[in-house]
Motif scaffolding. Structure first.
Motif, PDB file in Angstrom:
ATOM      1  N   UNK A 228      -5.084 -32.354 -54.014  1.00 53.34           N
ATOM      2  CA  UNK A 228      -6.037 -30.483 -52.798  1.00 53.34           C
ATOM      3  C   UNK A 228      -4.799 -29.376 -52.152  1.00 53.34           C
ATOM      4  N   UNK A 229      -5.105 -27.973 -53.029  1.00 49.55           N
ATOM      5  CA  UNK A 229      -4.586 -27.073 -52.594  1.00 49.55           C
ATOM      6  C   UNK A 229      -4.959 -26.954 -51.223  1.00 49.55           C
ATOM      7  N   UNK A 230      -3.658 -26.352 -50.421  1.00 51.95           N
ATOM      8  CA  UNK A 230      -3.794 -25.915 -49.157  1.00 51.95           C
ATOM      9  C   UNK A 230      -4.802 -24.426 -49.109  1.00 51.95           C
ATOM     10  N   UNK A 231      -5.020 -24.648 -48.362  1.00 54.81           N
ATOM     11  CA  UNK A 231      -5.657 -23.564 -48.392  1.00 54.81           C
ATOM     12  C   UNK A 231      -4.849 -21.535 -47.605  1.00 54.81           C
ATOM     13  N   UNK A 232      -4.912 -20.666 -48.718  1.00 52.88           N
ATOM     14  CA  UNK A 232      -4.609 -19.655 -48.054  1.00 52.88           C
ATOM     15  C   UNK A 232      -4.735 -18.814 -46.689  1.00 52.88           C
ATOM     16  N   UNK A 233      -5.659 -18.967 -45.756  1.00 48.99           N
ATOM     17  CA  UNK A 233      -6.040 -18.497 -45.099  1.00 48.99           C
ATOM     18  C   UNK A 233      -5.676 -19.951 -43.709  1.00 48.99           C
ATOM     19  N   UNK A 234      -5.413 -19.243 -42.653  1.00 54.15           N
ATOM     20  CA  UNK A 234      -5.729 -20.359 -41.543  1.00 54.15           C
ATOM     21  C   UNK A 234      -3.592 -21.341 -41.270  1.00 54.15           C
ATOM     22  N   UNK A 235      -2.912 -20.023 -42.267  1.00 51.71           N
ATOM     23  CA  UNK A 235      -1.818 -20.952 -42.310  1.00 51.71           C
ATOM     24  C   UNK A 235      -1.101 -20.296 -40.131  1.00 51.71           C
ATOM     25  N   UNK A 236      -0.416 -21.241 -40.206  1.00 51.80           N
ATOM     26  CA  UNK A 236       0.950 -21.178 -39.021  1.00 51.80           C
ATOM     27  C   UNK A 236       1.658 -22.132 -39.146  1.00 51.80           C
ATOM     28  N   UNK A 237       2.756 -21.087 -38.501  1.00 49.52           N
ATOM     29  CA  UNK A 237       4.423 -22.273 -38.670  1.00 49.52           C
ATOM     30  C   UNK A 237       4.483 -22.906 -36.843  1.00 49.52           C
ATOM     31  N   UNK A 238       4.704 -24.062 -36.574  1.00 47.95           N
ATOM     32  CA  UNK A 238       4.936 -24.451 -35.723  1.00 47.95           C
ATOM     33  C   UNK A 238       7.252 -24.623 -35.885  1.00 47.95           C
ATOM     34  N   UNK A 239       7.127 -23.263 -35.169  1.00 54.74           N
ATOM     35  CA  UNK A 239       9.047 -22.919 -35.266  1.00 54.74           C
ATOM     36  C   UNK A 239       9.581 -24.105 -33.882  1.00 54.74           C
ATOM     37  N   UNK A 240      10.460 -24.209 -34.137  1.00 57.22           N
ATOM     38  CA  UNK A 240      11.265 -25.138 -32.979  1.00 57.22           C
ATOM     39  C   UNK A 240      11.482 -24.639 -32.073  1.00 57.22           C
ATOM     40  N   UNK A 241      11.079 -26.039 -31.361  1.00 62.29           N
ATOM     41  CA  UNK A 241      11.168 -25.595 -29.659  1.00 62.29           C
ATOM     42  C   UNK A 241      12.748 -24.881 -29.571  1.00 62.29           C
ATOM     43  N   UNK A 242      12.469 -24.184 -28.654  1.00 60.10           N
ATOM     44  CA  UNK A 242      14.122 -24.323 -27.471  1.00 60.10           C
ATOM     45  C   UNK A 242      13.792 -23.919 -26.297  1.00 60.10           C
ATOM     46  N   UNK A 243      15.052 -24.755 -25.597  1.00 58.09           N
ATOM     47  CA  UNK A 243      15.047 -25.373 -24.223  1.00 58.09           C
ATOM     48  C   UNK A 243      14.416 -24.395 -23.978  1.00 58.09           C
ATOM     49  N   UNK A 244      14.936 -23.032 -23.791  1.00 55.37           N
ATOM     50  CA  UNK A 244      14.356 -21.530 -22.416  1.00 55.37           C
ATOM     51  C   UNK A 244      12.637 -21.562 -22.950  1.00 55.37           C
ATOM     52  N   UNK A 245      12.580 -21.826 -23.491  1.00 59.96           N
ATOM     53  CA  UNK A 245      10.829 -22.162 -23.565  1.00 59.96           C
ATOM     54  C   UNK A 245      10.159 -23.416 -22.698  1.00 59.96           C
ATOM     55  N   UNK A 246      11.427 -23.864 -22.242  1.00 59.29           N
ATOM     56  CA  UNK A 246      10.673 -24.964 -20.899  1.00 59.29           C
ATOM     57  C   UNK A 246      10.278 -24.090 -19.691  1.00 59.29           C
ATOM     58  N   UNK A 247      11.159 -22.524 -19.700  1.00 59.96           N
ATOM     59  CA  UNK A 247      10.811 -22.262 -18.101  1.00 59.96           C
ATOM     60  C   UNK A 247       9.465 -22.039 -17.938  1.00 59.96           C
ATOM     61  N   UNK A 248       9.224 -22.013 -16.610  1.00 60.46           N
ATOM     62  CA  UNK A 248       7.337 -21.645 -16.167  1.00 60.46           C
ATOM     63  C   UNK A 248       7.711 -20.562 -15.313  1.00 60.46           C
ATOM     64  N   UNK A 249       6.506 -19.538 -16.351  1.00 54.35           N
ATOM     65  CA  UNK A 249       6.629 -18.381 -15.355  1.00 54.35           C
ATOM     66  C   UNK A 249       4.906 -18.277 -14.579  1.00 54.35           C
TER      67      UNK A 249
END
Length: 326
Positions: free
Chosen positions: A197-218
């Protein structure tokens, strides 16, 4: 079936074990080269390699599979091994290398990928983290017939799984790993009858690699966003904040029903209870329930407070490079 298996972390090792248990012959394992890990930074074999060696399965660890890339000698050696394996199919799970077209063409029935999301949502490297971070109500596993794109191939099997309110990346990882292993065994059993089954053309999102700096709480973010990020970054890289210049890891937290006082600054402690530390966020209060000091163990707040005297009015510092509320 004669199966080539390509994977690296524990998520992949679970699938490898289930394929063996189902009676398939694993003729070759591809996995990432050994990496330094642990306090001593000694070279450590991947979970997939450890499993393969324990079960006497041949292992190859090419640095690249591109014949025209940086390590063509590795690719040429891998090409000879893959062709000699005479595999019916190749199963790929969190391998870590892009497969060029020549690899996709080697197995008689192509390459199948186990992907931990409901494609086309969260294509890419970190679908489990990103689903929790985004507040998704469900995720799942897709068994995909691989093509040359990034998680763009036709889907053969899809099964959804609810994300529990207390799920972390660690707990959801284990559920999805088991589901993915069971589904790929089912896919191989039905491979001749499954309809791509082909993937839908809508609803595409990308799960970018986790960077350590993202873990800092704001603390300028919403309480809900902060708590989701705490869950998403457990066990890696661990949500972090600063208190009096000391970095603390926050491993568990919840959103309070209470509203912070109008005078409370973001990140300020508004209450210290036996089992939680209440901290003001943008729109509500975050109740921290598990903390870790540098070099220490993860502690429930009740145990943490025995060695750290926290008082209302003290302020957790936000990191300036964390993105704004989502």
């Amino acid at each position: 079936m004669r199966v080539i298996f390509a994977g690296t972390p524990e998520f992949a090792q679970v699938a490898l074990a289930q394929l063996q248990a189902a009676g398939h012959t694993i003729v070759l394992v591809l996995t990432q080269p050994d990496r330094p890990a642990g306090r001593g930074m000694k070279l450590q074999a991947s979970p997939v390699k450890q499993h393969a060696l324990t079960h006497g399965i041949p292992v190859a660890q090419p640095r690249s599979l591109r014949l025209d890339g940086k390590y063509p000698e590795d690719a040429v050696a891998a090409q000879a091994l893959l062709q000699a394996a005479q595999a019916d199919v190749m199963v790929v799970v969190a391998y870590g290398l892009i497969l060029p077209q020549w690899v996709l063409d080697v197995p008689r029935q192509g390459c199948l990928n186990i992907h931990a999301s409901l494609l086309p949502r969260w294509r890419g490297a970190a679908p489990i983290h990103r689903a929790i971070e985004a507040g998704d109500a469900e995720t799942g596993v897709a068994i995909m017939q691989m093509d040359a794109g990034l998680d763009t191939g036709d889907m053969l099997l899809v099964e959804s799984l609810p994300i529990a309110p207390d799920d972390t990346t660690g707990s959801l990882h284990d559920k999805l790993a088991d589901l993915g292993g069971r589904m790929v065994v089912q896919a191989l059993a039905q491979l001749d009858t499954l309809v791509p089954v082909h993937q839908p053309a809508e609803g595409i999102t990308y799960a970018h690699k986790i960077e350590k700096r993202e873990a800092a709480i704001a603390w300028t973010q919403s309480a809900d966003t902060i708590v989701r990020r705490v869950r998403a970054f457990n066990p890696f890289p661990g949500a972090a904040t600063l208190l009096a210049g000391e970095s603390l890891k926050i491993w568990a937290a919840s959103v309070s029903d209470a509203t912070p006082p109008a005078s409370a600054v973001y990140g300020s402690i508004v209450a210290v209870a036996q089992n939680y530390i209440a901290v003001a966020a943008m729109d509500s209060i975050v109740n921290i329930t598990q903390v870790q000091r540098p070099g220490g163990k993860r502690l429930a707040v009740a145990d943490f407070l025995r060695g750290c005297d926290l008082q209302p009015g003290m302020v957790f510092e936000s990191a300036p490079d964390v993105p704004a509320a989502r």
